[in-house]
Scaffold this motif. Structure first.
Motif, PDB file in Angstrom:
ATOM      1  N   ASN A 108       0.838  -1.189   0.000  1.00  0.00           N
ATOM      2  CA  ASN A 108       0.000   0.000   0.000  1.00  0.00           C
ATOM      3  C   ASN A 108       0.877   1.245   0.000  1.00  0.00           C
ATOM      4  O   ASN A 108       1.705   1.395   0.877  1.00  0.00           O
ATOM      5  N   PRO A 109       0.766   2.111  -0.958  1.00  0.00           N
ATOM      6  CA  PRO A 109      -0.099   2.056  -2.135  1.00  0.00           C
ATOM      7  C   PRO A 109       0.511   1.153  -3.204  1.00  0.00           C
ATOM      8  O   PRO A 109       1.692   0.844  -3.171  1.00  0.00           O
ATOM      9  N   THR A 110      -0.315   0.742  -4.154  1.00  0.00           N
ATOM     10  CA  THR A 110       0.169  -0.145  -5.210  1.00  0.00           C
ATOM     11  C   THR A 110       0.855   0.628  -6.325  1.00  0.00           C
ATOM     12  O   THR A 110       1.607   0.065  -7.100  1.00  0.00           O
ATOM     13  N   SER A 111       0.600   1.911  -6.435  1.00  0.00           N
ATOM     14  CA  SER A 111       1.318   2.753  -7.396  1.00  0.00           C
ATOM     15  C   SER A 111       2.375   3.523  -6.623  1.00  0.00           C
ATOM     16  O   SER A 111       2.062   4.428  -5.849  1.00  0.00           O
ATOM     17  N   ILE A 112       3.628   3.132  -6.803  1.00  0.00           N
ATOM     18  CA  ILE A 112       4.707   3.686  -5.989  1.00  0.00           C
ATOM     19  C   ILE A 112       5.085   5.092  -6.430  1.00  0.00           C
ATOM     20  O   ILE A 112       5.204   5.994  -5.619  1.00  0.00           O
ATOM     21  N   ILE A 113       5.280   5.268  -7.719  1.00  0.00           N
ATOM     22  CA  ILE A 113       5.722   6.579  -8.180  1.00  0.00           C
ATOM     23  C   ILE A 113       5.118   6.873  -9.544  1.00  0.00           C
ATOM     24  O   ILE A 113       5.027   5.994 -10.402  1.00  0.00           O
ATOM     25  N   ASN A 114       4.673   8.105  -9.709  1.00  0.00           N
ATOM     26  CA  ASN A 114       4.089   8.541 -10.966  1.00  0.00           C
ATOM     27  C   ASN A 114       4.381  10.037 -11.087  1.00  0.00           C
ATOM     28  O   ASN A 114       3.644  10.861 -10.557  1.00  0.00           O
ATOM     29  N   ILE A 154      11.228  10.806  -2.985  1.00  0.00           N
ATOM     30  CA  ILE A 154      11.172   9.797  -1.923  1.00  0.00           C
ATOM     31  C   ILE A 154       9.735   9.305  -1.823  1.00  0.00           C
ATOM     32  O   ILE A 154       8.799  10.094  -1.755  1.00  0.00           O
ATOM     33  N   ARG A 155       9.585   7.990  -1.855  1.00  0.00           N
ATOM     34  CA  ARG A 155       8.273   7.374  -1.731  1.00  0.00           C
ATOM     35  C   ARG A 155       8.315   6.346  -0.618  1.00  0.00           C
ATOM     36  O   ARG A 155       9.275   5.594  -0.469  1.00  0.00           O
ATOM     37  N   ASP A 156       7.251   6.332   0.167  1.00  0.00           N
ATOM     38  CA  ASP A 156       7.112   5.434   1.306  1.00  0.00           C
ATOM     39  C   ASP A 156       5.907   4.542   1.040  1.00  0.00           C
ATOM     40  O   ASP A 156       4.836   5.041   0.707  1.00  0.00           O
ATOM     41  N   PHE A 157       6.093   3.245   1.134  1.00  0.00           N
ATOM     42  CA  PHE A 157       4.938   2.360   1.040  1.00  0.00           C
ATOM     43  C   PHE A 157       5.078   1.237   2.043  1.00  0.00           C
ATOM     44  O   PHE A 157       6.146   1.004   2.604  1.00  0.00           O
ATOM     45  N   GLU A 158       3.972   0.592   2.294  1.00  0.00           N
ATOM     46  CA  GLU A 158       3.878  -0.361   3.387  1.00  0.00           C
ATOM     47  C   GLU A 158       3.753  -1.783   2.859  1.00  0.00           C
ATOM     48  O   GLU A 158       2.922  -2.063   1.998  1.00  0.00           O
ATOM     49  N   LEU A 184       8.639   0.485   3.617  1.00  0.00           N
ATOM     50  CA  LEU A 184       9.756   0.467   2.686  1.00  0.00           C
ATOM     51  C   LEU A 184       9.828   1.863   2.093  1.00  0.00           C
ATOM     52  O   LEU A 184       8.858   2.350   1.513  1.00  0.00           O
ATOM     53  N   ILE A 185      10.962   2.503   2.274  1.00  0.00           N
ATOM     54  CA  ILE A 185      11.150   3.868   1.789  1.00  0.00           C
ATOM     55  C   ILE A 185      12.168   3.824   0.668  1.00  0.00           C
ATOM     56  O   ILE A 185      13.262   3.278   0.830  1.00  0.00           O
ATOM     57  N   VAL A 186      11.790   4.381  -0.467  1.00  0.00           N
ATOM     58  CA  VAL A 186      12.634   4.336  -1.652  1.00  0.00           C
ATOM     59  C   VAL A 186      12.826   5.751  -2.182  1.00  0.00           C
ATOM     60  O   VAL A 186      11.881   6.527  -2.281  1.00  0.00           O
ATOM     61  N   LYS A 187      14.069   6.054  -2.514  1.00  0.00           N
ATOM     62  CA  LYS A 187      14.384   7.347  -3.138  1.00  0.00           C
ATOM     63  C   LYS A 187      14.829   7.067  -4.568  1.00  0.00           C
ATOM     64  O   LYS A 187      15.762   6.304  -4.803  1.00  0.00           O
ATOM     65  N   PHE A 188      14.124   7.667  -5.511  1.00  0.00           N
ATOM     66  CA  PHE A 188      14.481   7.586  -6.926  1.00  0.00           C
ATOM     67  C   PHE A 188      15.136   8.903  -7.311  1.00  0.00           C
ATOM     68  O   PHE A 188      14.648   9.968  -6.931  1.00  0.00           O
ATOM     69  N   ALA A 189      16.213   8.848  -8.063  1.00  0.00           N
ATOM     70  CA  ALA A 189      16.895  10.075  -8.493  1.00  0.00           C
ATOM     71  C   ALA A 189      17.295   9.945  -9.958  1.00  0.00           C
ATOM     72  O   ALA A 189      17.849   8.922 -10.374  1.00  0.00           O
ATOM     73  N   ASP A 240      11.481  11.354 -22.924  1.00  0.00           N
ATOM     74  CA  ASP A 240      11.380   9.901 -22.760  1.00  0.00           C
ATOM     75  C   ASP A 240      10.517   9.549 -21.542  1.00  0.00           C
ATOM     76  O   ASP A 240      10.360  10.360 -20.617  1.00  0.00           O
ATOM     77  N   ALA A 241       9.994   8.343 -21.551  1.00  0.00           N
ATOM     78  CA  ALA A 241       9.207   7.836 -20.418  1.00  0.00           C
ATOM     79  C   ALA A 241       9.727   6.456 -20.043  1.00  0.00           C
ATOM     80  O   ALA A 241      10.088   5.665 -20.918  1.00  0.00           O
ATOM     81  N   LEU A 242       9.766   6.199 -18.752  1.00  0.00           N
ATOM     82  CA  LEU A 242      10.180   4.897 -18.246  1.00  0.00           C
ATOM     83  C   LEU A 242       9.016   4.344 -17.422  1.00  0.00           C
ATOM     84  O   LEU A 242       8.565   4.981 -16.473  1.00  0.00           O
ATOM     85  N   ASN A 243       8.519   3.181 -17.813  1.00  0.00           N
ATOM     86  CA  ASN A 243       7.428   2.513 -17.087  1.00  0.00           C
ATOM     87  C   ASN A 243       8.014   1.362 -16.288  1.00  0.00           C
ATOM     88  O   ASN A 243       8.513   0.386 -16.857  1.00  0.00           O
ATOM     89  N   LEU A 244       7.941   1.504 -14.972  1.00  0.00           N
ATOM     90  CA  LEU A 244       8.553   0.558 -14.041  1.00  0.00           C
ATOM     91  C   LEU A 244       7.511  -0.400 -13.481  1.00  0.00           C
ATOM     92  O   LEU A 244       6.436   0.019 -13.067  1.00  0.00           O
ATOM     93  N   THR A 245       7.857  -1.693 -13.452  1.00  0.00           N
ATOM     94  CA  THR A 245       7.019  -2.705 -12.807  1.00  0.00           C
ATOM     95  C   THR A 245       7.856  -3.427 -11.772  1.00  0.00           C
ATOM     96  O   THR A 245       8.907  -3.989 -12.092  1.00  0.00           O
ATOM     97  N   TRP A 246       7.379  -3.387 -10.539  1.00  0.00           N
ATOM     98  CA  TRP A 246       8.006  -4.157  -9.470  1.00  0.00           C
ATOM     99  C   TRP A 246       7.067  -5.285  -9.082  1.00  0.00           C
ATOM    100  O   TRP A 246       5.891  -5.048  -8.796  1.00  0.00           O
TER     101      TRP A 246
END
Length: 195
Positions: free
Chosen positions: A49-55, A66-70, A158-163, A177-183
């Protein structure tokens, strides 16, 4: 019919009669008990939660997010490991990419201690995509969960920082450009035990 045959048939008839008489008079005690047994399998149910991490849109070199999810265990069995499989696709807006956009996106997995984010593990999306899920568990989730794993009914952040790394060079090829990420997160049970 010869005497030997008649004598043999007589002996056989006598033995059959004795067996029938003996079988009819043989008695024994008996008792029967019936048991009811159940094998009910437990469940593994990892929730995110949430299922969409970053947009995010309109990012530029040097931006970070920085995104935080559980991660939660909603099942009836403890989760020993969480494996993470990374996949992404890049849409090259101008068709001029000579490098993988994922090599320029750094991912820092953070551990939040008293509002101070400490880096557990740092890599790029490109490296993460080629990494074994077992390596991810060893370097990211094991430091978070430890030997205990993720117990039933518990949650962990879980805390993730994308840079988008600014490498100080010309990165114009990534404009638009666009990058579509699937975890894909996969929970694994603890080893079976004698019970």
């Amino acid at each position: 019919m010869g005497i030997k045959k008649r004598l043999g048939m007589g002996v056989a008839s006598a033995m059959l009669g004795a067996a029938l008489v003996g079988g009819g008079t043989y008695a024994y005690f008996s008792d029967t008990e019936v048991t009811a047994n159940t094998f009910a399998a437990g469940t593994l149910d990892l929730s995110i939660n949430p299922t969409s991490i970053i947009n995010v849109n309109n990012i530029k070199p040097g931006d970070s997010f920085i995104r935080d999810f559980e991660l939660g265990n909603n099942g009836s069995l403890p989760i020993a490991k969480v494996l993470l499989d990374t996949d992404y696709t890049v849409t090259d807006a101008k068709g001029d990419n000579t490098e993988d956009f994922g090599e320029h996106i750094r991912v820092d997995f953070l551990y939040n201690v008293n509002k101070f984010d400490e880096v557990i593990y740092s890599t790029t999306l490109a490296e993460l995509k080629n990494m074994s899920p077992e390596v991810v568990d060893k370097n990211i989730f094991y430091p978070m969960f430890g030997e205990e794993g993720l117990p039933v009914g518990s949650t962990d952040d879980l805390i993730v920082k994308f840079a988008f790394v600014d490498n100080g060079e010309d990165q114009n090829q990534f404009q638009g450009d666009a990058l579509n990420l699937t975890w894909t997160f996969t929970a694994q049970q603890k080893p079976g035990e004698q019970r």
